[in-house]
Motif scaffolding. Structure first.
Motif: not given
Length: 312
Positions: A185-196
């Motif tokens: 969950x945390x890693x997915x949120x990190x990547x969501x923030x980055x890909x945005x």
């Protein structure tokens, strides 16, 4: 006879206005504002360095001191004893623990980073029903304490072992699945923030050239996402490297990690005449060294990955 000063013509070069205020400095990239004056800033930084480095220096000095001098409360070593770094490999059984930690935490970091990249790509680039619910669910999972999940995870693995007839508890696979579940969950949120922060025009240009969705992900998004991948992977690695709670329950002496080996070694020394403080500190430094080296190597990617998406 009066002399009038002629007004400066518009567009004439004049002295640039000086950035006002105390604590401002100019550089090639702009103005840097300093909140504290120089003497107070040096004092604050010195206090922070003492607070951070004092425990590390104590561990370093204690690891090369005799157990008697450490027990007496001496901060500086009276005599160097480098044999502590040799004895820990037989006393603490640190070698097997480090190998297990590297295998489990490294596999979790690699798999978690790339699974998070694919999940974040779908959540950011595609609009579908339930997308916001998934994002909010990932955020809600971060608020659940891991301690509450210990008993359910143990019962789930025990039931799976009885159903499949394959031992699960006491293996590295149990730790791998557990850490991956909590780190995703945390890693997915990190990547969501980055890909945005990556413009969608990159995807559109690749699709115009005939690239499929998989090719866009692997050939366009993946090479640009290394800072975010490093952040997600390192946080997942730290979760597996520092965990003691789940590793102490789901492992046996053969699959025990380095953190559990240190805990068991410290517990066996309680109640003794003079605990082997030197070996304990040496083992703690050896276990902390890989993480410190990892941070130093990937420091540039960590800074850019953590600050991605902060400025639009």
């Amino acid at each position: 006879m009066t002399v009038r000063e002629s007004a400066p013509t518009r567009g004439a070069a004049g002295p640039a206005p000086r950035p006002g205020g105390r604590g401002t400095a100019t550089s090639g990239r702009g103005t840097v504002t300093r909140l504290l004056p120089a003497p107070l800033r040096v004092l604050v930084l010195g206090v922070l360095l003492v607070v951070v480095l004092a425990p590390v220096l104590y561990m370093l000095f204690a690891s090369v001191s005799s157990d008697l001098s450490v027990a007496e409360g001496a901060f500086l070593p009276t005599s160097l004893d480098l044999g502590n770094y040799l004895r820990i490999w037989s006393t603490v059984e640190l070698g097997r623990g480090l190998v297990n930690s590297l295998l489990v935490a490294g596999a979790v970091a690699a798999v978690c980073a790339f699974v998070a990249l694919g999940s974040a790509y779908v959540l950011v680039r595609y609009a579908f029903r339930g997308r916001l619910a998934i994002l909010r669910g990932l955020l809600a999972l971060q608020s659940i304490p891991g301690t509450l999940m210990l008993l359910p995870v143990f019962v789930l693995f025990a039931s799976a072992a009885q159903l499949l007839g394959v031992p699960v508890i006491g293996t590295r696979w149990a730790l791998f699945v557990t850490y991956l579940t909590f780190a995703l969950p945390f890693s997915t949120w990190v990547m969501v923030t980055y890909l945005r922060g990556l413009p969608p025009e990159l995807d559109e240009a690749a699709r115009v050239d005939g690239a499929s969705a998989w090719q866009v992900l692997t050939r366009v998004i993946l090479p640009l996402s290394w800072p975010g991948l490093v952040v997600a992977g390192i946080f997942a690695l730290l979760l597996g490297w520092n965990d003691v709670l789940f590793a102490s329950v789901l492992t046996n002496p053969d699959s025990r990690t380095a953190a559990v080996a240190l805990q068991v070694f410290g517990a066996t020394q309680e109640g003794g005449a003079i605990p082997v403080y030197g070996q304990m500190m040496a083992a703690a430094l050896v276990c902390a060294a890989p993480v410190v080296v990892l941070y130093l190597v990937f420091q540039r990617y960590l800074i850019s990955g953590l600050t991605a998406g902060g400025v639009k």
